[in-house]
Scaffold this motif. Structure first.
Motif, PDB file in Angstrom:
ATOM      1  N   GLU A 176       0.978  -1.366   0.070  1.00 19.95           N
ATOM      2  CA  GLU A 176       0.027   0.105   0.218  1.00 19.95           C
ATOM      3  C   GLU A 176       0.795   1.093   0.142  1.00 19.95           C
ATOM      4  OE1 GLU A 176      -3.829   0.575   0.065  1.00 19.95           O
ATOM      5  OE2 GLU A 176      -3.209  -1.059  -0.856  1.00 19.95           O
ATOM      6  N   ILE A 177       2.046   1.342   0.065  1.00 21.19           N
ATOM      7  CA  ILE A 177       3.378   2.368   0.547  1.00 21.19           C
ATOM      8  C   ILE A 177       4.002   2.031  -0.707  1.00 21.19           C
ATOM      9  CG2 ILE A 177       1.926   3.297   2.834  1.00 21.19           C
ATOM     10  CD1 ILE A 177       5.179   2.121   3.519  1.00 21.19           C
ATOM     11  N   GLU A 178       3.597   1.483  -1.402  1.00 18.95           N
ATOM     12  CA  GLU A 178       4.434   1.376  -2.719  1.00 18.95           C
ATOM     13  C   GLU A 178       6.035   1.384  -2.155  1.00 18.95           C
ATOM     14  OE1 GLU A 178       3.540   4.442  -5.820  1.00 18.95           O
ATOM     15  OE2 GLU A 178       2.299   5.176  -4.159  1.00 18.95           O
ATOM     16  N   THR A 179       6.093   0.243  -1.423  1.00 14.89           N
ATOM     17  CA  THR A 179       7.791  -0.177  -0.937  1.00 14.89           C
ATOM     18  C   THR A 179       7.615  -1.542  -2.509  1.00 14.89           C
ATOM     19  OG1 THR A 179       7.781   0.290   1.037  1.00 14.89           O
ATOM     20  CG2 THR A 179       9.596  -1.521   0.072  1.00 14.89           C
ATOM     21  N   SER A 196      -2.245  -2.613  10.397  1.00 15.27           N
ATOM     22  CA  SER A 196      -1.010  -1.410   9.656  1.00 15.27           C
ATOM     23  C   SER A 196      -2.424  -0.804   8.418  1.00 15.27           C
ATOM     24  CB  SER A 196      -0.274  -2.409   9.711  1.00 15.27           C
ATOM     25  OG  SER A 196      -0.091  -3.041   8.855  1.00 15.27           O
ATOM     26  N   THR A 197      -2.726  -1.670   7.634  1.00 15.43           N
ATOM     27  CA  THR A 197      -3.589  -0.877   6.441  1.00 15.43           C
ATOM     28  C   THR A 197      -4.730  -0.621   6.828  1.00 15.43           C
ATOM     29  OG1 THR A 197      -4.387  -3.094   6.582  1.00 15.43           O
ATOM     30  CG2 THR A 197      -2.836  -2.977   4.940  1.00 15.43           C
ATOM     31  N   GLU A 198      -5.140  -0.329   8.712  1.00  9.22           N
ATOM     32  CA  GLU A 198      -5.664   0.592   8.782  1.00  9.22           C
ATOM     33  C   GLU A 198      -6.174   1.949   8.636  1.00  9.22           C
ATOM     34  OE1 GLU A 198      -9.702   0.438  12.492  1.00  9.22           O
ATOM     35  OE2 GLU A 198      -7.246   0.087  12.793  1.00  9.22           O
ATOM     36  N   ALA A 199      -5.066   2.137   7.836  1.00 10.37           N
ATOM     37  CA  ALA A 199      -4.576   3.461   8.001  1.00 10.37           C
ATOM     38  C   ALA A 199      -3.956   3.843   6.652  1.00 10.37           C
ATOM     39  CB  ALA A 199      -3.712   4.037   8.795  1.00 10.37           C
ATOM     40  N   VAL A 200      -4.568   3.226   5.653  1.00 11.93           N
ATOM     41  CA  VAL A 200      -4.617   3.317   3.621  1.00 11.93           C
ATOM     42  C   VAL A 200      -5.480   2.936   3.755  1.00 11.93           C
ATOM     43  CG1 VAL A 200      -1.950   2.366   4.278  1.00 11.93           C
ATOM     44  CG2 VAL A 200      -3.485   0.728   3.697  1.00 11.93           C
ATOM     45  N   PRO A 201      -5.173   3.321   2.321  1.00  9.72           N
ATOM     46  CA  PRO A 201      -6.714   3.498   1.409  1.00  9.72           C
ATOM     47  C   PRO A 201      -7.225   1.709   0.889  1.00  9.72           C
ATOM     48  CG  PRO A 201      -4.421   4.337   0.428  1.00  9.72           C
ATOM     49  CD  PRO A 201      -4.314   3.960   1.533  1.00  9.72           C
ATOM     50  N   HIS A 202      -7.016   0.732   0.578  1.00 13.03           N
ATOM     51  CA  HIS A 202      -7.494  -0.347   1.147  1.00 13.03           C
ATOM     52  C   HIS A 202      -7.030  -1.066   2.438  1.00 13.03           C
ATOM     53  CE1 HIS A 202      -6.957   0.269  -2.937  1.00 13.03           C
ATOM     54  NE2 HIS A 202      -7.933  -0.150  -2.994  1.00 13.03           N
ATOM     55  N   ASP A 203      -8.162  -1.057   3.109  1.00 14.85           N
ATOM     56  CA  ASP A 203      -7.777  -1.853   4.660  1.00 14.85           C
ATOM     57  C   ASP A 203      -8.278  -3.246   4.561  1.00 14.85           C
ATOM     58  OD1 ASP A 203      -8.289  -2.724   7.243  1.00 14.85           O
ATOM     59  OD2 ASP A 203     -10.219  -1.503   7.859  1.00 14.85           O
ATOM     60  N   TYR A 204      -7.248  -4.279   4.482  1.00 15.50           N
ATOM     61  CA  TYR A 204      -7.146  -6.012   4.156  1.00 15.50           C
ATOM     62  C   TYR A 204      -8.104  -6.346   5.279  1.00 15.50           C
ATOM     63  CZ  TYR A 204      -5.437  -4.809  -0.549  1.00 15.50           C
ATOM     64  OH  TYR A 204      -5.621  -4.295  -0.973  1.00 15.50           O
ATOM     65  N   GLY A 205      -7.961  -5.162   6.731  1.00 16.96           N
ATOM     66  CA  GLY A 205      -8.878  -6.609   7.868  1.00 16.96           C
ATOM     67  C   GLY A 205      -6.910  -7.175   8.575  1.00 16.96           C
ATOM     68  N   PHE A 206      -6.805  -8.371   8.960  1.00 15.05           N
ATOM     69  CA  PHE A 206      -6.070  -8.817   9.388  1.00 15.05           C
ATOM     70  C   PHE A 206      -5.958 -10.379   8.454  1.00 15.05           C
ATOM     71  CE2 PHE A 206      -9.125  -8.817  12.718  1.00 15.05           C
ATOM     72  CZ  PHE A 206      -8.450  -7.983  13.630  1.00 15.05           C
ATOM     73  N   GLY A 207      -5.613  -8.981   6.815  1.00 13.12           N
ATOM     74  CA  GLY A 207      -5.356 -10.459   5.924  1.00 13.12           C
ATOM     75  C   GLY A 207      -6.642 -10.037   5.311  1.00 13.12           C
ATOM     76  N   LEU A 208      -5.587 -10.913   3.498  1.00 16.26           N
ATOM     77  CA  LEU A 208      -6.344 -11.089   2.688  1.00 16.26           C
ATOM     78  C   LEU A 208      -6.152 -12.128   1.886  1.00 16.26           C
ATOM     79  CD1 LEU A 208      -7.688  -9.917  -0.480  1.00 16.26           C
ATOM     80  CD2 LEU A 208      -4.986  -9.801  -1.382  1.00 16.26           C
ATOM     81  N   ALA A 209      -7.659 -12.563   1.159  1.00 14.12           N
ATOM     82  CA  ALA A 209      -7.327 -13.984   1.358  1.00 14.12           C
ATOM     83  C   ALA A 209      -7.666 -14.001   0.184  1.00 14.12           C
ATOM     84  CB  ALA A 209      -9.467 -14.662   1.814  1.00 14.12           C
ATOM     85  N   LEU A 210      -6.567 -15.552  -0.432  1.00 11.29           N
ATOM     86  CA  LEU A 210      -5.822 -16.054  -1.649  1.00 11.29           C
ATOM     87  C   LEU A 210      -6.588 -17.684  -2.002  1.00 11.29           C
ATOM     88  CD1 LEU A 210      -2.038 -14.788  -1.850  1.00 11.29           C
ATOM     89  CD2 LEU A 210      -4.566 -13.130  -2.307  1.00 11.29           C
ATOM     90  N   ASP A 211      -6.001 -17.983  -3.138  1.00 10.95           N
ATOM     91  CA  ASP A 211      -6.858 -18.862  -3.682  1.00 10.95           C
ATOM     92  C   ASP A 211      -5.916 -19.805  -3.186  1.00 10.95           C
ATOM     93  OD1 ASP A 211      -4.960 -19.687  -5.758  1.00 10.95           O
ATOM     94  OD2 ASP A 211      -6.936 -18.757  -6.767  1.00 10.95           O
ATOM     95  N   VAL A 212      -6.027 -21.282  -3.118  1.00  8.04           N
ATOM     96  CA  VAL A 212      -4.489 -22.278  -3.164  1.00  8.04           C
ATOM     97  C   VAL A 212      -3.352 -22.039  -3.678  1.00  8.04           C
ATOM     98  CG1 VAL A 212      -5.397 -23.980  -4.102  1.00  8.04           C
ATOM     99  CG2 VAL A 212      -3.381 -24.327  -2.077  1.00  8.04           C
ATOM    100  N   ALA A 213      -3.326 -21.031  -4.836  1.00 10.55           N
ATOM    101  CA  ALA A 213      -2.123 -21.483  -5.479  1.00 10.55           C
ATOM    102  C   ALA A 213      -1.724 -19.567  -5.545  1.00 10.55           C
ATOM    103  CB  ALA A 213      -2.385 -21.134  -6.614  1.00 10.55           C
ATOM    104  N   GLY A 214      -1.877 -19.277  -4.259  1.00 14.72           N
ATOM    105  CA  GLY A 214      -1.581 -17.986  -4.371  1.00 14.72           C
ATOM    106  C   GLY A 214      -2.538 -16.838  -4.940  1.00 14.72           C
TER     107      GLY A 214
END
Length: 365
Positions: free
Chosen positions: A237-240, A276-294
């Protein structure tokens, strides 16, 4: 062995992405003409350290003395312990140095400076400089800087700073500006000390965002960065780095369903409760769900609640997670350092679902 054979929750490390992240940071610091002292506080793994040190002078940064003991046991001797030293920990450092290590310590405390200086064989010591984060360190223009140098005497080897306030930046121009301030602070401190007659050989700076985006680090002798190796949602989110540069995910199993929600066995302990993502444009809660392949096959599906051993993923109606109990998902972390800390090993894949290696990590202090 495949991801379907693993116990959940567990860490999955994609070596292909890790290698790309290491190359990208190596290129960034090479452009600046400053060597990298990789920070192992996130990875805490000799396997990762060996990869991160390729093409670098050979020194690493650690955040615990347990890490220092572990890496010394694997043949790495040049280490910067980047946490303010205490009298009790100083004794451990001296013992490790007598065993063959060359551990550098840091301080911003006058009495600790006296304690270091009075030891028969004091470790190389850096004065911690506050370049804007206001966590630890002395300001580069303060009287305390020269006082600390005088108290340390021959133990003084240089200065160090961490631009943790770069995490408040939200664009590349902001990161460039923060990096310039970091450089000015640490180089200014080194210049004052040299003008006062103190030989300064180490001018150590760094954070992943500023190392990645700095324009000029003239006068800095080494850069420290660590989270860049694995990446996370906040750093994206901070473009690192981009979202496709998150090398570490948590493998989890579906354990139940509710309308618009999926329950998984990765909760607060496996994921951490970092927000930490609570303070950036996209709030991902406690993480983003991906499929088993990532892959981000489920759109904006995030872990909205994290109990001790339960995670609750909320998904959007147009991209439902239609998986039976026992099916696998992967969760991209908010703050990978915190997420990895709950686990003792990495299950390594190479861009697929085949487990090619198991790498152990050190925890504790």
């Amino acid at each position: 062995m495949t991801l379907d054979d693993l116990p959940t929750p567990c860490l999955v490390l994609d070596r292909t992405i890790l290698e790309r992240n290491l190359r990208d940071m190596a290129s960034a610091v090479a452009r600046l003409g400053v060597p990298l002292r990789p920070h192992m506080k996130t990875a805490k793994s000799i396997d990762v350290a060996r990869m991160a040190l390729e093409g670098q002078p050979g020194g690493i940064t650690v955040s615990t003395l347990a890490e220092a003991e572990y890496f010394l046991g694997h043949g790495i001797t040049d280490m910067l312990y980047a946490v303010g030293i205490t009298p009790q920990k100083l004794d451990r450092v001296l013992a490790l140095n007598q065993a063959g290590a060359r551990i550098i310590v840091i301080t911003d405390d006058p009495m600790m400076a006296d304690t270091i200086a009075c030891r028969p064989m004091p470790p190389r010591t850096l004065i911690e400089i506050d370049s804007g984060e206001e966590r630890g360190g002395v300001r580069p223009d303060s009287d305390r800087l020269l006082e600390l140098a005088a108290r340390l005497g021959g133990a003084l080897a240089g200065v160090m700073t961490h631009a943790g306030h770069s995490y408040a930046g939200r664009s590349v121009p902001e990161m460039e500006q923060i990096a310039a301030g970091e450089r000015d602070a640490i180089v200014g401190a080194a210049t004052r000390l040299r003008e006062a007659g103190h030989p300064i050989s180490i001018v150590s700076a760094g954070s992943s965002p500023t190392a990645r985006h700095a324009v000029d680090f003239a006068g800095v002798t080494e850069l420290r960065a660590g989270v860049y190796m694995f990446g996370d949602l906040f750093q994206a989110e901070i473009e690192t780095h981009g979202l496709d540069s998150i090398a570490l995910t948590v493998l989890t199993s579906v354990i139940g369903h509710r309308p618009g929600k999926v329950l998984v066995d990765a909760g607060g302990i496996a994921l951490s409760k970092d927000r930490s993502t609570e303070a950036v444009p996209h709030d991902y809660g406690f993480g983003l769900a991906l499929d088993v392949a990532g892959r981000a096959s489920y759109g904006y599906a995030v872990v909205r609640k994290a109990y001790q051993e339960h995670g609750v993923i909320e998904y959007e109606p147009e991209t439902p997670i239609d998986l039976p109990v026992g099916a696998r998902l992967r969760i991209a972390p908010n703050h990978v350092c915190m997420t990895a800390a709950a686990h003792d090993r990495y299950f390594v894949v190479d861009g697929d679902q085949e487990v090619s290696a198991i790498w152990y990590r050190v925890n504790g202090w």
